[in-house]
Enzyme design. Structure first.
Site, mmCIF file in Angstrom:
data_model
loop_
_atom_site.group_PDB
_atom_site.id
_atom_site.type_symbol
_atom_site.label_atom_id
_atom_site.label_comp_id
_atom_site.label_asym_id
_atom_site.label_seq_id
_atom_site.Cartn_x
_atom_site.Cartn_y
_atom_site.Cartn_z
ATOM 1 C CG ASP A 1 -14.368 -11.217 15.516
ATOM 2 O OD1 ASP A 1 -15.521 -11.497 16.190
ATOM 3 O OD2 ASP A 1 -14.199 -11.890 14.197
ATOM 4 C CB CYS B 1 13.285 20.802 -4.267
ATOM 5 S SG CYS B 1 14.764 21.233 -3.211
#
Length: 703
Positions: free
Chosen positions: A395, A21
Site C-alpha cells: 500500500d 513425551c
C-alpha cells in the site's frame, strides 16, 4: 457435556523432555473421565484442557515424565535446577562410571558383566519404565524401540554394547532437552519484560500494588529509569521511552500528554503520569506472548509432513527389524545371534528423534527471534510461506510514505509577500476538513505565522474544488487548478509550473482572487527515508517483483514508485480493485501484501501472507494480519524475509539430513557393519546437528 466442553482451562507444564513425551501426555489427559479434548503446545510448554480436570489429575497423567502443572495465570518462577543436581545427570554419570569400569576390565573378565549390568540398570531404569508402559499399550515410540534393543542386546550377551547404548541415549535426551529450553528462552524473556508491580495513585495516596489489582482508569506513576508496567495514555509529564522490547525500535520515542505507552517499555528521563487503558491480560505485551505461543502450536506444512511420516515410520521400522532378526536364520540358514544383533541395530538407528525435532526447534527459535526484534509471526505456516515469497505488494499511504501530507513547495507569483500569502492560505484552511488543509496550517505554524492576526470570515467550501473566505476585507479562493479555470484563464507559464509539480507526484493548490493568482502551493505525502533502501534490500534478497497498490492518482503514484525503485505501480484503485490485483499477482507465485491492517483488510486477507505495519497498539493489525511489524518501521521487512528464508532453508536441511543419515545407516546393516553403539551414535549425532542447526536462527540480525 456441552457445559463441560465449553469450559476451557490453560496450564503451563514444566518437565517436557521431547515431542513424543508431550504427545503421550496429551493422550493421557484426553483419557481422563471429565475431559473432552486436550491440546499440548510443546514449543510453549502449555496444555489447553476442554472439560474438567484437577491439577493433581493432570500431574498424574504426566507422572511417567515427572511433569509439574500449574494454571497459566498463576505467577510462578521457572524452576531451574542446576544441571549437576538433576536426577538424570546423576544417574547418567553413575552409568558412565560403571560403563568405563566394564570396558577397562575387559569383556572376558567375570566382573565386567556386573559393571555393564549396573550401568544398564542405573542409566536405563527410567527409560525401561516408559518403554514397558508404552509396549503394554502397543504404543511404539522411541522409548519402546530403545527398551527392546537394550534388552535384546543383553539377551544375546552383548552387555557392553547395551550399556553403551543406554549411556549415549541418556546424553542424546539431555541435549534435546537443552536445545528446546534454549529455543523457549526467547519466549520466557518476553514474559519477564513487564514488571509485576506498579506505583498507583488513588486519591492522595501512592501505593505499590500487583498489576493484577490495577483497574482501567487508575493513574500510574513511572519514575525515570523504571519499566512501564501497564498499557496506558500519558496524562502528565514528558519523557523519551525505549520501546525496543515491543517494537524493536532502537531509538527512544518522545512521549507527551495524549501519547500511548506500552507495558515492558522503559521510561528514560522524565516523570510520567499514565492513565491505565487496558487490564494486565489485554496489554500489548500479553497479546504478543499469547499470539507467539499460539503460533508455536500451529504446525507448519513441513512439520505436519514429519508427524505423518513418523506415525507410519516407527511401526514400519519395528516390522523391518523383526524381519531382519527372524527371516535369514529361519529360511536362509543365518546365525540367530548375528541377525538378531542386526535387527536390534535397526531398532536403534530407526529412532525418529532427529526427524521429529528437526522442524519444531527451527520454528520455535525463528518465531522467538522475530518477536524479540519487533516482528510478530503468527504461525509456522506463515513463517514458511514468507520464506518462499516471490512478489511483494505495498500500500502507498502510511507504508511507503509517512501518511501525513506536507507542504513541499510554496511558489509566490505576485501580490503580497510570501509569509502574508501563507497566513491568508492558513487562515482559510483552518476551517476546512480536507486532509491537505492541515498541511498548510502546519506549515504556517512551523514558520511562526500568528494566525490570530489573520481572521477568515464567510468561509465556504466549494465541493471537490476548494474553499473561499474573506480575509482582511478581500475575498480569496484556495483550491485545485480546476477551481481557477472556472474563475479565470490560467496563463501558459503558470500551467507549465503546475504540470512540472504534478509530474513530481505533488498535489498543487492555487491561492488567489477572482482576478489574480498569487501563489502555487504543492503538497505531497512524504516518502519514508527508509523506503528506497528497503526495496533495494528486498530485490537483493531475491524478491522477483515489487508492486505498489494505491488509490492515489497515477502521476503521483508513478513519481513515488520511481523514487523508491519499485517495479510496478497500480494506481486509482478502490479496495475491491486491490483485491483483484492481489489475485492476479498470485498467478506469478506467492504474494505478500504490506499495509496498515485496517484499510487494506481484503487485500491482506487474500494475499499468501498479510503483513501489517505498526502492530503495537493496533488490535486490528494484530488480529487480521499473518505477520505484524510492531513498529511503524518498514526496515523490519527485509529482516523478516531473511529470517523466514533462513528458517525454510534450515528446515529443509534438517529433514533431508535426518532422512539421509537413516538411509545410510540402514544400508550399513546389510553387510553387518552397523554396530549398536554406532547406531545410537548416528542417531544422537543427527539429533545434535539438526538442533544446533535450528538454533543458528537465534543469530539472525538486521543488516
Amino acid at each position: 457435556m456441552s457445559e463441560n466442553i465449553s469450559k476451557k482451562s490453560v496450564y503451563r507444564v514444566q518437565g517436557f523432555t521431547c515431542a513424543n513425551c508431550a504427545a503421550k501426555f496429551e493422550q493421557n489427559v484426553k483419557a481422563l473421565p471429565k475431559v473432552q479434548d486436550a491440546r499440548v503446545n510443546f514449543g510453549a510448554s502449555k496444555i489447553t484442557v476442554y472439560g474438567e480436570a484437577s491439577v493433581q489429575e493432570l500431574e498424574q497423567a504426566g507422572a511417567f515424565e515427572g511433569l509439574k502443572v500449574y494454571p497459566e495465570k498463576e505467577q510462578r518462577a521457572i524452576e531451574s535446577e542446576p544441571f549437576w543436581k538433576r536426577k538424570s545427570t546423576i544417574t547418567t554419570v553413575l552409568s558412565a562410571i560403571f560403563l568405563v569400569a566394564g570396558w577397562i576390565l575387559g569383556e572376558e573378565h567375570p566382573y565386567s558383566v556386573v559393571a555393564f549390568v549396573l550401568s544398564i540398570v542405573i542409566g536405563g531404569y527410567a527409560l525401561f519404565v516408559k518403554g514397558f508402559k508404552s509396549l503394554v499399550r502397543f504404543n511404539f515410540n522411541m522409548n519402546t524401540l530403545m527398551t527392546i534393543a537394550i534388552i535384546g542386546a543383553a539377551a544375546i550377551g552383548e552387555w557392553g554394547e547395551g550399556a553403551t547404548v543406554v549411556f549415549l541415549f541418556a546424553i542424546s535426551e539431555a541435549l534435546e532437552r537443552f536445545s528446546m529450553d534454549k529455543a523457549r528462552q526467547s519466549i520466557r524473556s518476553l514474559m519477564n519484560v513487564a514488571p509485576k508491580e506498579a506505583i498507583i495513585r488513588r486519591g492522595d495516596q501512592e501505593m505499590l500494588i500487583s498489576v493484577n489489582d490495577i483497574d482501567i482508569g487508575d493513574i500510574m506513576i513511572v519514575k525515570p529509569g523504571q519499566k512501564i508496567a501497564m498499557d496506558g495514555r500519558v496524562v502528565k509529564g514528558r519523557s523519551s521511552v525505549n520501546q525496543a522490547a515491543i517494537t524493536g525500535e532502537s531509538v527512544p520515542v518522545e512521549k507527551s500528554p495524549g501519547d500511548e505507552v506500552f507495558a515492558g517499555t522503559i521510561n528514560e528521563e522524565g516523570l510520567l503520569e499514565v492513565e491505565i487503558t487496558k487490564r494486565v491480560e489485554d496489554t500489548t505485551i500479553s497479546k504478543i506472548i499469547h499470539l507467539v505461543e499460539e503460533a508455536q502450536a500451529e504446525k507448519a506444512p513441513s512439520q505436519a509432513f514429519v508427524d505423518r511420516f513418523a506415525k507410519y515410520y516407527t511401526p514400519a521400522i519395528m516390522v523391518m527389524a523383526l524381519g531382519i532378526a527372524v527371516i535369514p536364520p529361519l529360511f536362509f540358514g543365518g546365525e540367530w545371534g548375528d541377525w538378531i544383533y542386526r535387527g536390534l541395530a535397526l531398532l536403534v538407528v530407526g529412532c525418529p528423534c532427529a526427524l521429529v525435532i528437526s522442524t519444531p526447534v527451527s520454528i520455535v527459535t525463528a518465531i522467538g527471534t522475530a518477536a524479540r526484534n519487533g516482528v510478530l509471526i503468527k504461525g509456522g505456516i506463515h513463517l514458511e510461506e514468507t520464506g518462499s515469497i516471490s512478489v511483494i505488494a505495498f500500500d502507498k499511504t502510511g507504508t511507503l510514505t509517512k501518511g501525513v501530507p506536507v507542504v513541499t513547495d510554496f511558489v509566490r507569483l505576485q501580490g503580497p509577500a510570501e509569509n502574508e500569502l501563507l497566513a491568508i492560505a492558513a487562515a482559510i484552511e483552518k476551517w476546512s476538513q480536507h486532509p491537505l488543509a492541515s498541511a498548510i496550517v502546519r506549515k504556517a505554524d512551523e514558520v511562526h505565522v500568528d494566525l490570530e492576526a489573520w481572521k477568515a470570515e464567510d468561509f465556504a467550501s466549494i465541493t471537490g474544488k476548494g474553499a473561499k473566505a474573506v480575509v482582511n476585507g478581500e475575498l480569496y479562493y484556495i483550491g485545485s487548478p480546476r477551481l481557477f479555470v472556472d474563475l479565470q484563464a490560467i496563463d501558459s507559464e503558470v500551467s507549465s509550473q503546475i504540470q512540472r509539480l504534478q509530474e513530481q507526484g505533488k498535489t498543487v493548490m492555487l491561492l488567489g482572487t477572482e482576478r489574480q493568482i498569487f501563489a502555487l502551493i504543492a503538497v505531497a505525502d512524504e516518502v519514508r527515508q527508509s523506503s528506497k533502501e528497503v526495496i533495494r534490500k528486498l530485490h537483493e534478497l531475491g524478491v522477483q517483483k515489487t508492486v505498489m497498490l494505491t488509490g492515489d492518482n497515477l502521476s503521483t503514484a508513478k513519481a513515488i514508485g520511481e523514487q523508491v525503485g519499485i517495479h510496478e505501480v497500480k494506481a486509482e484503485l478502490l479496495p475491491q480493485h486491490k483485491l483483484e490485483a492481489i489475485k492476479e499477482l498470485k498467478q506469478m507465485g506467492k504474494v505478500a501484501m504490506v499495509g496498515d491492517g485496517v484499510n487494506d483488510a481484503p487485500a491482506l486477507a487474500s494475499a499468501t501472507v498479510g503483513i501489517a505495519m505498526g502492530g503495537a497498539g493496533t488490535d486490528t493489525a494484530l488480529e487480521t494480519a499473518d505477520i505484524a511489524l510492531m513498529a511503524d518501521d518498514l526496515t523490519k521487512l527485509p529482516f523478516t524475509i531473511k529470517l523466514s528464508r533462513n528458517a525454510l532453508k534450515i528446515i529443509k536441511q534438517n529433514i533431508t539430513f535426518s532422512l539421509v543419515i537413516k538411509a545410510i545407516a540402514l544400508l550399513l546393516i546389510v553387510p553387518g557393519w552397523l554396530t549398536l553403539w554406532l547406531a545410537i551414535f548416528a542417531d544422537m549425532g543427527a539429533t545434535l546437528i539438526v538442533t544446533l542447526n535450528g538454533l543458528r536462527l537465534l543469530r539472525t540480525k538486521e543488516e
